[in-house]
Scaffold this motif. Structure first.
Motif, mmCIF file in Angstrom:
data_model
loop_
_atom_site.group_PDB
_atom_site.id
_atom_site.type_symbol
_atom_site.label_atom_id
_atom_site.label_comp_id
_atom_site.label_asym_id
_atom_site.label_seq_id
_atom_site.Cartn_x
_atom_site.Cartn_y
_atom_site.Cartn_z
ATOM 1 N N ARG A 39 -15.050 -15.782 -5.807
ATOM 2 C CA ARG A 39 -14.366 -14.467 -5.931
ATOM 3 C C ARG A 39 -12.949 -14.258 -5.828
ATOM 4 N N PRO A 40 -12.240 -14.074 -7.250
ATOM 5 C CA PRO A 40 -10.840 -14.039 -7.259
ATOM 6 C C PRO A 40 -10.318 -13.245 -6.314
ATOM 7 N N GLU A 41 -10.826 -11.953 -5.998
ATOM 8 C CA GLU A 41 -10.380 -10.998 -5.152
ATOM 9 C C GLU A 41 -10.144 -11.689 -3.741
ATOM 10 N N ILE A 42 -10.995 -12.350 -3.359
ATOM 11 C CA ILE A 42 -10.834 -12.815 -2.023
ATOM 12 C C ILE A 42 -9.960 -14.133 -1.828
ATOM 13 N N ALA A 44 -7.369 -14.317 -3.767
ATOM 14 C CA ALA A 44 -5.962 -13.527 -4.031
ATOM 15 C C ALA A 44 -5.417 -12.904 -2.747
ATOM 16 N N LEU A 45 -6.389 -12.415 -1.938
ATOM 17 C CA LEU A 45 -6.128 -11.897 -0.394
ATOM 18 C C LEU A 45 -5.745 -13.052 0.480
ATOM 19 N N THR A 46 -6.583 -14.002 0.618
ATOM 20 C CA THR A 46 -6.172 -15.281 1.534
ATOM 21 C C THR A 46 -5.304 -16.181 1.148
ATOM 22 N N GLY A 47 -4.772 -16.018 -0.339
ATOM 23 C CA GLY A 47 -3.570 -16.937 -0.537
ATOM 24 C C GLY A 47 -2.263 -16.118 -0.602
ATOM 25 N N GLN A 48 -2.293 -14.849 -0.007
ATOM 26 C CA GLN A 48 -0.893 -14.174 0.306
ATOM 27 C C GLN A 48 -0.328 -14.933 1.553
ATOM 28 N N ARG A 49 0.918 -14.896 1.421
ATOM 29 C CA ARG A 49 1.842 -15.282 2.438
ATOM 30 C C ARG A 49 1.975 -14.345 3.502
ATOM 31 N N GLU A 50 2.211 -13.107 2.883
ATOM 32 C CA GLU A 50 2.503 -11.726 3.679
ATOM 33 C C GLU A 50 1.457 -10.655 3.283
ATOM 34 N N LEU A 51 1.361 -9.784 4.156
ATOM 35 C CA LEU A 51 0.464 -8.739 3.769
ATOM 36 C C LEU A 51 0.794 -7.748 4.800
ATOM 37 N N GLN A 52 0.849 -6.371 4.271
ATOM 38 C CA GLN A 52 1.068 -5.078 4.981
ATOM 39 C C GLN A 52 -0.410 -4.362 4.795
ATOM 40 N N PHE A 53 -0.708 -4.086 5.811
ATOM 41 C CA PHE A 53 -2.086 -3.309 6.070
ATOM 42 C C PHE A 53 -2.049 -1.747 5.694
ATOM 43 N N HIS A 54 -1.031 -1.591 6.071
ATOM 44 C CA HIS A 54 -0.772 0.102 5.828
ATOM 45 C C HIS A 54 0.738 0.267 5.195
ATOM 46 N N PRO A 55 0.742 1.262 4.389
ATOM 47 C CA PRO A 55 2.169 1.448 3.577
ATOM 48 C C PRO A 55 3.269 1.488 4.718
ATOM 49 N N ASP A 56 3.023 2.235 5.685
ATOM 50 C CA ASP A 56 4.182 2.559 6.680
ATOM 51 C C ASP A 56 4.183 1.482 7.948
ATOM 52 N N GLY A 57 3.350 0.528 7.791
ATOM 53 C CA GLY A 57 3.121 -0.746 8.663
ATOM 54 C C GLY A 57 3.898 -1.892 8.684
ATOM 55 N N PRO A 58 3.974 -2.608 9.739
ATOM 56 C CA PRO A 58 4.920 -3.987 9.307
ATOM 57 C C PRO A 58 4.371 -4.553 8.602
ATOM 58 N N VAL A 59 5.022 -5.642 7.965
ATOM 59 C CA VAL A 59 4.446 -6.875 7.128
ATOM 60 C C VAL A 59 4.295 -7.911 8.043
ATOM 61 N N LYS A 60 2.754 -8.410 7.762
ATOM 62 C CA LYS A 60 2.380 -9.466 8.797
ATOM 63 C C LYS A 60 2.535 -10.865 8.099
ATOM 64 N N ALA A 61 2.890 -11.929 8.821
ATOM 65 C CA ALA A 61 2.877 -13.059 8.063
ATOM 66 C C ALA A 61 1.509 -13.992 8.219
ATOM 67 N N ASN A 62 0.982 -14.476 7.158
ATOM 68 C CA ASN A 62 -0.364 -15.380 7.153
ATOM 69 C C ASN A 62 -0.330 -16.452 8.041
ATOM 70 N N THR A 63 -1.095 -16.774 8.923
ATOM 71 C CA THR A 63 -1.013 -17.682 9.922
ATOM 72 C C THR A 63 -1.667 -18.996 9.614
ATOM 73 N N ASN A 64 -1.885 -19.263 8.136
ATOM 74 C CA ASN A 64 -2.306 -20.610 7.694
ATOM 75 C C ASN A 64 -1.119 -21.139 7.060
ATOM 76 N N LYS A 65 -0.793 -21.980 7.906
ATOM 77 C CA LYS A 65 0.658 -22.610 7.514
ATOM 78 C C LYS A 65 0.546 -23.505 6.222
ATOM 79 N N LEU A 66 -0.579 -23.917 5.839
ATOM 80 C CA LEU A 66 -0.548 -24.571 4.701
ATOM 81 C C LEU A 66 -0.088 -23.899 3.313
#
Length: 72
Positions: A39-42, A44-66
């Motif tokens: 599933r390409p969408e999965i 793409a999502l799990t391969g992001q180094r950073e993610l913002q869950f809400h437009p006004d929320g903080p940017v979170k770093a992916n914990t997958n160090k690889l």
């Protein structure tokens, strides 16, 4: 097809009663992994180094160090 898996909680934390743990097998986890990588969408999502869950929320770093060691 994951016939040997029982998920009792959605959060991955140990159960409160310390008895009703989730159960699975390596074969079932392999089946889940194969379904996810198809599933390409999965991917793409799990391969992001950073993610913002809400437009006004903080940017979170992916914990997958690889992800931080791989070239773009």
């Amino acid at each position: 097809g994951m016939k040997n898996t029982v998920i009792r909680g959605v959060h991955g934390l140990p159960p409160d009663d310390r008895k009703s743990f989730d159960e699975t097998t390596a074969r079932d986890m392999a089946q889940l992994s194969l379904a996810c990588i198809r599933r390409p969408e999965i991917m793409a999502l799990t391969g992001q180094r950073e993610l913002q869950f809400h437009p006004d929320g903080p940017v979170k770093a992916n914990t997958n160090k690889l992800l931080w060691r791989m070239a773009d």
